[in-house]
Design a protein around this motif. Structure first.
Motif, PDB file in Angstrom:
ATOM      1  N   ILE A 138       0.836  -1.202   0.000  1.00 54.61           N
ATOM      2  CA  ILE A 138       0.000   0.000   0.000  1.00 54.61           C
ATOM      3  C   ILE A 138       0.867   1.245   0.000  1.00 54.61           C
ATOM      4  CG2 ILE A 138      -1.752   1.271   1.266  1.00 54.61           C
ATOM      5  CD1 ILE A 138      -3.132  -1.115   0.604  1.00 54.61           C
ATOM      6  N   ARG A 139       1.966   1.205   0.749  1.00 54.95           N
ATOM      7  CA  ARG A 139       2.813   2.390   0.841  1.00 54.95           C
ATOM      8  C   ARG A 139       3.329   2.792  -0.537  1.00 54.95           C
ATOM      9  NH1 ARG A 139       6.341   0.553   3.995  1.00 54.95           N
ATOM     10  NH2 ARG A 139       5.306   1.258   5.876  1.00 54.95           N
ATOM     11  N   ALA A 144       0.369   3.854  -2.832  1.00 54.87           N
ATOM     12  CA  ALA A 144      -0.259   5.126  -2.476  1.00 54.87           C
ATOM     13  C   ALA A 144       0.693   6.284  -2.723  1.00 54.87           C
ATOM     14  CB  ALA A 144      -0.679   5.097  -1.009  1.00 54.87           C
ATOM     15  N   ASN A 145       1.963   6.088  -2.425  1.00 50.22           N
ATOM     16  CA  ASN A 145       2.931   7.155  -2.668  1.00 50.22           C
ATOM     17  C   ASN A 145       2.995   7.512  -4.138  1.00 50.22           C
ATOM     18  OD1 ASN A 145       4.685   8.443  -0.614  1.00 50.22           O
ATOM     19  ND2 ASN A 145       4.801   6.341   0.109  1.00 50.22           N
ATOM     20  N   GLN A 147      11.101   6.028  -2.117  1.00 49.25           N
ATOM     21  CA  GLN A 147      10.232   4.863  -2.004  1.00 49.25           C
ATOM     22  C   GLN A 147      10.953   3.585  -2.418  1.00 49.25           C
ATOM     23  OE1 GLN A 147       7.464   4.619  -0.350  1.00 49.25           O
ATOM     24  NE2 GLN A 147       7.812   6.766   0.121  1.00 49.25           N
ATOM     25  N   VAL A 163      13.039   2.882   0.529  1.00 44.32           N
ATOM     26  CA  VAL A 163      12.273   2.432   1.688  1.00 44.32           C
ATOM     27  C   VAL A 163      11.785   0.996   1.484  1.00 44.32           C
ATOM     28  CG1 VAL A 163      10.074   2.764   2.865  1.00 44.32           C
ATOM     29  CG2 VAL A 163      11.582   4.687   2.535  1.00 44.32           C
ATOM     30  N   ASN A 220       4.365  -2.129  11.228  1.00 41.26           N
ATOM     31  CA  ASN A 220       4.137  -1.526   9.921  1.00 41.26           C
ATOM     32  C   ASN A 220       5.334  -0.722   9.494  1.00 41.26           C
ATOM     33  OD1 ASN A 220       1.672  -2.557   9.697  1.00 41.26           O
ATOM     34  ND2 ASN A 220       0.558  -0.715  10.333  1.00 41.26           N
ATOM     35  N   ILE A 250      14.362   8.978   7.616  1.00 41.23           N
ATOM     36  CA  ILE A 250      13.603   8.670   6.397  1.00 41.23           C
ATOM     37  C   ILE A 250      12.777   7.414   6.598  1.00 41.23           C
ATOM     38  CG2 ILE A 250      13.866   7.862   4.023  1.00 41.23           C
ATOM     39  CD1 ILE A 250      16.094   9.888   3.706  1.00 41.23           C
ATOM     40  N   ILE A 251      13.359   6.419   7.253  1.00 38.32           N
ATOM     41  CA  ILE A 251      12.605   5.186   7.483  1.00 38.32           C
ATOM     42  C   ILE A 251      11.373   5.471   8.328  1.00 38.32           C
ATOM     43  CG2 ILE A 251      12.680   2.924   8.596  1.00 38.32           C
ATOM     44  CD1 ILE A 251      15.636   2.850   7.858  1.00 38.32           C
ATOM     45  N   ALA A 261       8.815   7.323   6.431  1.00 36.82           N
ATOM     46  CA  ALA A 261       8.120   6.452   5.484  1.00 36.82           C
ATOM     47  C   ALA A 261       7.057   5.625   6.194  1.00 36.82           C
ATOM     48  CB  ALA A 261       9.117   5.545   4.791  1.00 36.82           C
ATOM     49  N   LEU A 262       7.368   5.200   7.432  1.00 40.03           N
ATOM     50  CA  LEU A 262       6.387   4.410   8.182  1.00 40.03           C
ATOM     51  C   LEU A 262       5.156   5.267   8.504  1.00 40.03           C
ATOM     52  CD1 LEU A 262       8.752   2.482  10.588  1.00 40.03           C
ATOM     53  CD2 LEU A 262       7.553   1.596   8.616  1.00 40.03           C
ATOM     54  N   GLU A 271       4.209   7.921   6.933  1.00 37.90           N
ATOM     55  CA  GLU A 271       3.567   8.232   5.669  1.00 37.90           C
ATOM     56  C   GLU A 271       2.727   7.052   5.182  1.00 37.90           C
ATOM     57  OE1 GLU A 271       5.381  10.455   1.847  1.00 37.90           O
ATOM     58  OE2 GLU A 271       6.037   8.443   2.298  1.00 37.90           O
ATOM     59  N   GLY A 272       3.258   5.845   5.425  1.00 36.50           N
ATOM     60  CA  GLY A 272       2.527   4.641   5.030  1.00 36.50           C
ATOM     61  C   GLY A 272       1.155   4.611   5.676  1.00 36.50           C
ATOM     62  N   VAL A 273       1.120   4.887   6.989  1.00 37.46           N
ATOM     63  CA  VAL A 273      -0.161   4.895   7.701  1.00 37.46           C
ATOM     64  C   VAL A 273      -1.066   5.985   7.132  1.00 37.46           C
ATOM     65  CG1 VAL A 273      -1.255   5.199   9.928  1.00 37.46           C
ATOM     66  CG2 VAL A 273       0.905   3.991   9.779  1.00 37.46           C
ATOM     67  N   LEU A 288      -1.033   7.154   4.184  1.00 45.41           N
ATOM     68  CA  LEU A 288      -1.503   6.802   2.856  1.00 45.41           C
ATOM     69  C   LEU A 288      -2.596   5.737   2.892  1.00 45.41           C
ATOM     70  CD1 LEU A 288       1.889   7.016   1.063  1.00 45.41           C
ATOM     71  CD2 LEU A 288      -0.066   8.469   0.679  1.00 45.41           C
ATOM     72  N   PHE A 289      -2.578   4.898   3.957  1.00 43.69           N
ATOM     73  CA  PHE A 289      -3.718   4.001   4.144  1.00 43.69           C
ATOM     74  C   PHE A 289      -4.996   4.826   4.185  1.00 43.69           C
ATOM     75  CE2 PHE A 289      -1.144   0.618   6.591  1.00 43.69           C
ATOM     76  CZ  PHE A 289      -0.804   0.027   5.412  1.00 43.69           C
ATOM     77  N   LEU A 313      -5.449   7.761   3.017  1.00 43.14           N
ATOM     78  CA  LEU A 313      -5.696   8.370   1.716  1.00 43.14           C
ATOM     79  C   LEU A 313      -6.405   7.395   0.779  1.00 43.14           C
ATOM     80  CD1 LEU A 313      -4.923  11.126   0.451  1.00 43.14           C
ATOM     81  CD2 LEU A 313      -3.185   9.861  -0.793  1.00 43.14           C
ATOM     82  N   VAL A 314      -5.984   6.128   0.854  1.00 40.54           N
ATOM     83  CA  VAL A 314      -6.624   5.115   0.009  1.00 40.54           C
ATOM     84  C   VAL A 314      -8.099   5.008   0.346  1.00 40.54           C
ATOM     85  CG1 VAL A 314      -6.693   2.652  -0.489  1.00 40.54           C
ATOM     86  CG2 VAL A 314      -4.515   3.828  -0.398  1.00 40.54           C
ATOM     87  N   ILE A 335      -9.845   7.826  -1.175  1.00 39.19           N
ATOM     88  CA  ILE A 335     -10.046   7.647  -2.613  1.00 39.19           C
ATOM     89  C   ILE A 335     -11.229   6.711  -2.861  1.00 39.19           C
ATOM     90  CG2 ILE A 335      -9.051   6.639  -4.708  1.00 39.19           C
ATOM     91  CD1 ILE A 335      -6.353   7.646  -3.782  1.00 39.19           C
TER      92      ILE A 335
END
Lengths: 173, 406, 75
Positions: free
Chosen positions: B304-305, B308-309, B361, B364, B406, C52-53, C56-57, C59-61, C63-64, C66-67, C70
């Motif tokens: 998903i990451r 979505a990115n 990305q 990552v 996660n 950054i890691i 990204a984590l 951001e991942g949440v 983006l969930f 965001l999905v 959408i």
């Protein structure tokens, strides 16, 4: 129309598409194997070889440096030893010379002593002999004087005159 | 420097040129613009001023009599015209469409479409419309598609990315085979650049996580990194599409990581999942499903990451461009012209951000894959101490664990 | 009102909240990272990597979320 288009789009954005999964799965697997065999294998192998080479070279250089240092240390040590040896030799020679000189001096001194002694004894002997001969002479002179006195047999004044004459005739020393 | 900047500006302009057909389409009534349009998958290559290139359609079909067959078409229009396939949009009548899945979808379509069935949607190209190129096709008669193996835009660009990576990497490998870089120093921009990246991944991403197992997993992680990076960057090229902005592609990539993680899992790894040591026995059955869930959320989050990115960046760029059209529709063309420079400037900024995100990305994904695999394959030493600590952590927040994972 | 309007509204609000949360999270992360970099400039590389890691984590949440937005917006 708008709603319809959106439905279609939303579908292709999130809808599971088994065909695509199958395609990507198969091709990615093939891609992985091909890359592994023809790209990553040679590349990582070459990188490892090069790194090995570099580290070996470094190790060798390190070893060479150590050796050079060892050699230098050895040289220095040898030089020091040689110097010390030379010093020793010099010292020994000096000592020997000193010894010889002492011996020589002693010998000379004893010789001189001996010569002195000899000279002394010679002088002594000469003196003795001179004295002896003087004594002899004096005795002879006394005898001759006495003989003259006896022969003259004169008065006392005459005798005294004779003796003083005799004494005057004697050499002064 | 100036030359480079001008190249970027040119690229940005070309990107704007390559906007989806929706911009130019349907100028009759209203300027319409849909950002999702561009990010979505479709069965053609959009080379904007020219006609789109249709991609082959491949279907594995189950016929009415129960036998299976493979239907190959050179293009969607050929499938519709010669194969008598019907676009799902046109075949709105639920009764006509048969089969398990499509029946349901057909029904919903019939409801939503209502009276507009048969109306032409999208821009007309030759004898078909763009909408027909985007949707599914339904085979004629009572047969239905078992597996739609059609070459879609995202698949095409995924293959293109693979091809580019393959080309670059085999050339790089060729240089090493020739001895350049093996005995001598690497030569030239090409070799130095890619060697730098390969060495970075090996030494900074993989080795710290995988230790002495590096050689085993390095090929996969390198492949994933370069594939994702190339696919991401292809999305920023004019006329390009981002394969990684398709959830299916990222799911496949994540499931590769998942499989490698599970295959590499040591005894300790499995024991920690099904019978976590150092915890009171009555807690273990509670913790087990949480742990199992933790295994699954990791690759799901990975997929998903990335998806979505990559999607979000494109959506933002296109939405900013779309502002021009929205303003034109609402306030007239003057406002449209007025907002255009602002929109383009912002879009350009996001474009550069996307460039950065493409690298981040890819990094990552590789980093987290290495981390997950590394967590599964590592052998535990000093058992008791570690478990004492884990016990405290686990008892403090068992629910929080999958979130951290996660 | 069209019931789908509520879905659009929900999607918009959700997207805003997601951005808020993600911004807060990444801000909280980046601030101390900057401080740490200032304090120990020699560890800049390590700090950046872990930042950054973590980003990204987060951001991942986000983006969930965001999905989900959408999905809502296209319902």
């Amino acid at each position: 129309m708008m709603v319809l288009a959106q439905i279609v789009l939303a579908q292709s954005l999130l809808e599971p598409d088994l065909g695509l999964i199958v395609w990507i799965g198969i091709t990615f697997l093939a891609f992985l194997f091909v890359l592994k065999k023809f790209a990553w294998g040679p590349i990582t192998e070459a990188l490892t070889t090069r790194e090995q080479n570099i580290s070996d070279s470094l190790e060798q250089a390190e070893k060479a440096l150590t050796e050079a240092r060892q050699l230098q240390a050895d040289n220095t040590k040898a030089r020091r030893e040689a110097e010390a040896q030379a010093q020793g030799v010099l010292r020994e020679a000096r000592e020997e010379a000193e010894r010889i000189r002492t011996v020589e001096v002693d010998k000379t001194r004893s010789q001189i002593q001996q010569m002195q002694d000899t000279a002394q004894s010679e002088i002594e002997r000469e003196k003795q002999s001179a004295l002896n001969s003087l004594r002899q002479e004096v005795a002879d002179l006394a005898i001759s004087a006495a003989e003259k006195i006896l022969r003259e047999n004169l008065d006392a004044d005459r005798q005294k005159k004779i003796v003083s004459d005799f004494l005057k005739d004697l050499p002064k020393n | 420097m100036i030359k480079r900047a001008s190249i970027f500006v040119l690229l940005a302009q070309l990107t704007l040129l390559a906007l989806p057909r929706g911009v130019a389409a349907s100028s009759d009534d209203q300027e319409k613009f849909d950002a999702l349009h561009h990010s979505a998958n479709a069965y053609y290559l959009d080379i904007a001023p020219l006609d789109p290139i249709e991609l082959p359609r491949i279907f594995i079909v189950r016929y009415e009599d129960g036998s299976y067959g493979l239907n190959l078409f050179r293009s969607t229009s050929s499938a519709i015209l010669n194969g008598h396939y019907v676009s799902e949009i046109d075949a709105g009548h639920g009764g006509e469409v048969q089969g398990d899945d499509h029946e349901v979808e057909g029904d919903t379509h019939a409801e939503t479409q209502g009276g507009i069935t048969g109306e032409i949607t999208g821009e007309l190209i030759g004898e078909i419309t763009t909408a027909q190129l985007e949707g599914h096709l339904v085979p004629p008669g009572g047969s239905h598609v078992v597996l739609d193996l059609s070459i879609s835009r995202h698949l095409f660009f995924a293959w293109l990315a693979m091809g580019i990576v393959l080309l670059i990497m085999t050339r790089l490998a060729g240089m090493y085979k020739k001895g350049i870089g093996r005995e001598t120093a690497p030569r030239g921009l090409f070799q130095n650049m890619f060697e730098g990246m390969v060495v970075f991944i090996r030494d900074d991403i993989v080795k710290p996580n995988l230790g002495d197992k590096t050689d085993k997993y390095l090929p996969y992680l390198l492949t994933a990194f370069f594939f994702i990076l190339t696919a991401n960057l292809l999305g920023l090229v004019p006329f390009g599409a981002t394969a990684t902005s398709n959830l299916m592609v990222t799911v496949v990539l994540a499931s590769f990581t998942f499989v490698f993680t599970q295959l590499g899992g040591t005894k300790t790894y499995w024991m920690h999942i099904f019978w976590p040591p150092g915890i009171p026995t009555f807690v273990k059955p509670i913790l087990m499903p949480v742990e199992v869930l933790g295994i699954l959320t990791k690759p799901v989050a990975l997929a998903i990451r990335l998806f979505a990115n990559m999607t979000a960046g494109h959506l933002v760029i296109l939405s900013l461009i779309g502002l021009i059209f929205s303003f034109t529709n609402i306030f007239g063309s003057g406002a449209g012209y007025g907002v255009a420079p602002v929109s383009v400037a912002f879009a350009l900024f996001i474009y550069f951000l996307e460039l950065l995100v493409s690298f981040i990305q890819a990094y990552v994904f590789t980093m987290l894959s290495a981390l997950f695999i590394g967590m599964a394959i590592q052998e535990h030493e000093a058992h008791d101490d570690a478990h004492q600590e884990q016990q405290i952590e686990a008892s403090a927040s068992p629910e929080a664990e999958p979130v951290f994972a996660n | 009102m069209d019931p789908s309007a509520l879905a659009f509204l929900g999607a918009g609000l959700g997207a805003g909240l997601v951005a808020l949360g993600a911004g807060l999270g990444i801000g909280k992360l980046a601030g101390p990272a900057m401080e740490a970099t200032a304090r120990q400039p020699e560890a800049t590389g390590d700090i950046r990597t872990s930042m950054i890691i973590a980003a990204a984590l987060i951001e991942g949440v986000a983006l969930f979320g965001l999905v989900i937005c959408i999905i809502l917006a296209t319902k």
